[in-house]
Design a protein around this motif. Sequence first.
Motif, PDB file in Angstrom:
ATOM      1  N   SER A 190       0.846  -0.942   0.611  1.00 21.92           N
ATOM      2  CA  SER A 190      -0.139   0.470  -0.273  1.00 21.92           C
ATOM      3  C   SER A 190       0.960   1.302   0.309  1.00 21.92           C
ATOM      4  CB  SER A 190      -0.901  -0.242   1.977  1.00 21.92           C
ATOM      5  OG  SER A 190      -0.008   0.112   2.197  1.00 21.92           O
ATOM      6  N   PRO A 191       0.131   2.363  -0.197  1.00 25.71           N
ATOM      7  CA  PRO A 191       1.595   3.092  -0.270  1.00 25.71           C
ATOM      8  C   PRO A 191       1.786   4.114   0.750  1.00 25.71           C
ATOM      9  CG  PRO A 191      -0.796   3.858  -2.160  1.00 25.71           C
ATOM     10  CD  PRO A 191      -0.871   2.499  -1.593  1.00 25.71           C
ATOM     11  N   GLU A 192       1.082   3.705   1.891  1.00 23.39           N
ATOM     12  CA  GLU A 192       0.893   4.390   3.545  1.00 23.39           C
ATOM     13  C   GLU A 192       2.197   3.239   3.653  1.00 23.39           C
ATOM     14  OE1 GLU A 192      -1.674   3.203   1.660  1.00 23.39           O
ATOM     15  OE2 GLU A 192      -2.422   5.659   2.353  1.00 23.39           O
ATOM     16  N   SER A 193       2.765   2.359   3.011  1.00 19.28           N
ATOM     17  CA  SER A 193       3.812   1.080   4.097  1.00 19.28           C
ATOM     18  C   SER A 193       5.771   1.587   3.505  1.00 19.28           C
ATOM     19  CB  SER A 193       3.818  -0.223   3.749  1.00 19.28           C
ATOM     20  OG  SER A 193       3.405  -0.701   1.778  1.00 19.28           O
ATOM     21  N   GLN A 194       5.522   1.073   3.518  1.00 22.56           N
ATOM     22  CA  GLN A 194       7.505   0.924   3.204  1.00 22.56           C
ATOM     23  C   GLN A 194       7.468   0.589   1.171  1.00 22.56           C
ATOM     24  OE1 GLN A 194       9.814   2.402   4.050  1.00 22.56           O
ATOM     25  NE2 GLN A 194       9.456   2.694   6.539  1.00 22.56           N
ATOM     26  N   PRO A 195       7.888   1.765   0.798  1.00 20.48           N
ATOM     27  CA  PRO A 195       9.210   2.282   1.055  1.00 20.48           C
ATOM     28  C   PRO A 195       8.793   3.182   1.119  1.00 20.48           C
ATOM     29  CG  PRO A 195       8.999   1.484  -1.227  1.00 20.48           C
ATOM     30  CD  PRO A 195       7.666   0.450  -0.802  1.00 20.48           C
ATOM     31  N   PHE A 196       7.330   4.050   1.001  1.00 19.11           N
ATOM     32  CA  PHE A 196       6.821   5.228   1.012  1.00 19.11           C
ATOM     33  C   PHE A 196       6.489   6.336   1.666  1.00 19.11           C
ATOM     34  CE2 PHE A 196       5.329   2.461  -2.762  1.00 19.11           C
ATOM     35  CZ  PHE A 196       5.671   2.884  -4.118  1.00 19.11           C
ATOM     36  N   SER A 197       6.386   5.461   3.014  1.00 17.66           N
ATOM     37  CA  SER A 197       6.180   6.304   4.135  1.00 17.66           C
ATOM     38  C   SER A 197       6.577   7.672   4.332  1.00 17.66           C
ATOM     39  CB  SER A 197       5.594   5.231   5.005  1.00 17.66           C
ATOM     40  OG  SER A 197       6.289   4.702   5.241  1.00 17.66           O
ATOM     41  N   PRO A 198       8.165   6.730   4.605  1.00 22.84           N
ATOM     42  CA  PRO A 198       8.775   8.293   5.141  1.00 22.84           C
ATOM     43  C   PRO A 198       8.788   9.242   3.776  1.00 22.84           C
ATOM     44  CG  PRO A 198      10.059   6.471   5.284  1.00 22.84           C
ATOM     45  CD  PRO A 198       9.535   5.660   3.952  1.00 22.84           C
ATOM     46  N   TRP A 199       8.981   9.637   3.272  1.00 23.70           N
ATOM     47  CA  TRP A 199       8.662  10.539   2.636  1.00 23.70           C
ATOM     48  C   TRP A 199       7.494  11.297   1.725  1.00 23.70           C
ATOM     49  CZ3 TRP A 199      13.425  11.047   2.328  1.00 23.70           C
ATOM     50  CH2 TRP A 199      14.499   9.432   2.242  1.00 23.70           C
ATOM     51  N   LEU A 200       6.378  10.044   2.225  1.00 20.93           N
ATOM     52  CA  LEU A 200       4.766  11.330   1.997  1.00 20.93           C
ATOM     53  C   LEU A 200       5.006  11.946   3.357  1.00 20.93           C
ATOM     54  CD1 LEU A 200       2.826   7.776   1.462  1.00 20.93           C
ATOM     55  CD2 LEU A 200       3.420   9.464   0.430  1.00 20.93           C
ATOM     56  N   ARG A 201       5.179  11.363   4.322  1.00 16.29           N
ATOM     57  CA  ARG A 201       5.142  11.996   6.307  1.00 16.29           C
ATOM     58  C   ARG A 201       6.179  13.197   5.687  1.00 16.29           C
ATOM     59  NH1 ARG A 201       5.208   6.882   7.492  1.00 16.29           N
ATOM     60  NH2 ARG A 201       7.785   8.209   8.928  1.00 16.29           N
ATOM     61  N   GLY A 202       7.578  12.722   5.047  1.00 16.20           N
ATOM     62  CA  GLY A 202       8.388  13.942   5.305  1.00 16.20           C
ATOM     63  C   GLY A 202       7.982  15.469   4.056  1.00 16.20           C
ATOM     64  N   TRP A 203       7.800  14.608   3.001  1.00 19.90           N
ATOM     65  CA  TRP A 203       7.525  15.670   1.837  1.00 19.90           C
ATOM     66  C   TRP A 203       6.048  16.349   1.840  1.00 19.90           C
ATOM     67  CZ3 TRP A 203      11.316  13.022  -1.556  1.00 19.90           C
ATOM     68  CH2 TRP A 203      11.939  12.637  -1.346  1.00 19.90           C
ATOM     69  N   GLY A 204       5.229  15.249   2.816  1.00 17.48           N
ATOM     70  CA  GLY A 204       4.149  16.453   2.623  1.00 17.48           C
ATOM     71  C   GLY A 204       3.579  15.620   1.282  1.00 17.48           C
ATOM     72  N   LEU A 205       3.029  14.712   1.396  1.00 19.75           N
ATOM     73  CA  LEU A 205       2.893  13.859  -0.285  1.00 19.75           C
ATOM     74  C   LEU A 205       1.558  12.675   0.106  1.00 19.75           C
ATOM     75  CD1 LEU A 205       6.018  12.009  -1.568  1.00 19.75           C
ATOM     76  CD2 LEU A 205       5.326  14.610  -1.626  1.00 19.75           C
ATOM     77  N   THR A 206       1.162  13.451  -0.671  1.00 21.04           N
ATOM     78  CA  THR A 206      -0.237  12.345  -0.748  1.00 21.04           C
ATOM     79  C   THR A 206      -0.833  11.766  -2.288  1.00 21.04           C
ATOM     80  OG1 THR A 206      -1.627  14.833  -0.088  1.00 21.04           O
ATOM     81  CG2 THR A 206      -3.092  12.672  -0.973  1.00 21.04           C
ATOM     82  N   PRO A 207      -1.050  10.471  -1.943  1.00 22.73           N
ATOM     83  CA  PRO A 207      -1.057   9.007  -2.906  1.00 22.73           C
ATOM     84  C   PRO A 207      -1.801  10.282  -4.027  1.00 22.73           C
ATOM     85  CG  PRO A 207      -0.611   8.458  -1.286  1.00 22.73           C
ATOM     86  CD  PRO A 207      -1.077   9.750  -0.687  1.00 22.73           C
ATOM     87  N   ASP A 208      -1.877   9.182  -5.130  1.00 22.72           N
ATOM     88  CA  ASP A 208      -2.439  10.083  -6.109  1.00 22.72           C
ATOM     89  C   ASP A 208      -2.588   8.620  -6.704  1.00 22.72           C
ATOM     90  OD1 ASP A 208      -3.999  11.659  -7.612  1.00 22.72           O
ATOM     91  OD2 ASP A 208      -2.832  12.300  -9.297  1.00 22.72           O
TER      92      ASP A 208
END
Length: 285
Positions: free
Chosen positions: A15-33
């Motif tokens: 899922s987008p919220e799981s690794q490896p994306f989660s640190p960057w989603l949070r750190g850069w304020g990203l929304t899965p699209d």
Amino acid sequence: MSGRSLTPGTGTGTSPESQPFSPWLRGWGLTPDGEPIHTHSSDLLPVRFEGQPAMLKVARVDEERVGHRLMVWYGGEGAARVLRHHEDALLLERVEGDLLLTEMVRAGWDDEASRVLCGVVRQLHTPRPQPWPELTPLTRWFRSLEEAAPRSGGIFTLSLEAARHLLGHPQDLRPLHGDIHHGNVLHSRERGWLAIDPKGLIGERGFDYANLFCNPDLEVAATPGRLARQSTVVAEAAGLDHRRLLQWILAYAGLSAAWHLEDGEEGQAQRTLAVASLAVAALND
């Protein structure tokens, strides 16, 4: 089409919220699209960044990390813009044009597609004021061909001979994208044609044109007369010596076939060697 590390994998359930994306989603304020994309070398996720479409790319192998450095060095000139970068992660502008080079070729516009690719490579090869990043020597890539030629002989031997000649007497060294083909140059409605997914090499600029001749697929590449015509088009558009370009095509096709053999893809290797044989015929013409 490339030798390796580029074939999309099947869905893994990540899922987008799981690794490896989660640190960057949070750190850069990203929304899965969109849905994640997993390749042999990277994990990618379409996202929104400050309201704009972007692509998050997280490297899983060193080759991709080197490519990230080159993408940053390009500074958005001839390539997608880098919006954020840190260690394994790269945030790129998402290129969503309505033109595809593969479709141009199939519609009978092969010459025009080749000229587009040459124009993009010219931009990528333009000197920048900042020093080159640390990149991979082109010679290192040809180790697979060095190993395949003694075992398999035939066209592999001719490819290796061409590679040794070119690598032993390099001309016009510069940073190389390393994987220019019809699928790695995308169209932006706002900014025109832009490259993605560099491998990050240092070597002779002529190498960056060789992979065009194994694409957009091996069936098209082996069409009678196609290599002879497109090598003339590319040599003229890129300002390359035609014979030296044919030597690079021969060397690269042998290398790509060697990669296919390493991956257990005998059929793909033989189809790629057909391109090498066309280059030999053109050299002997």
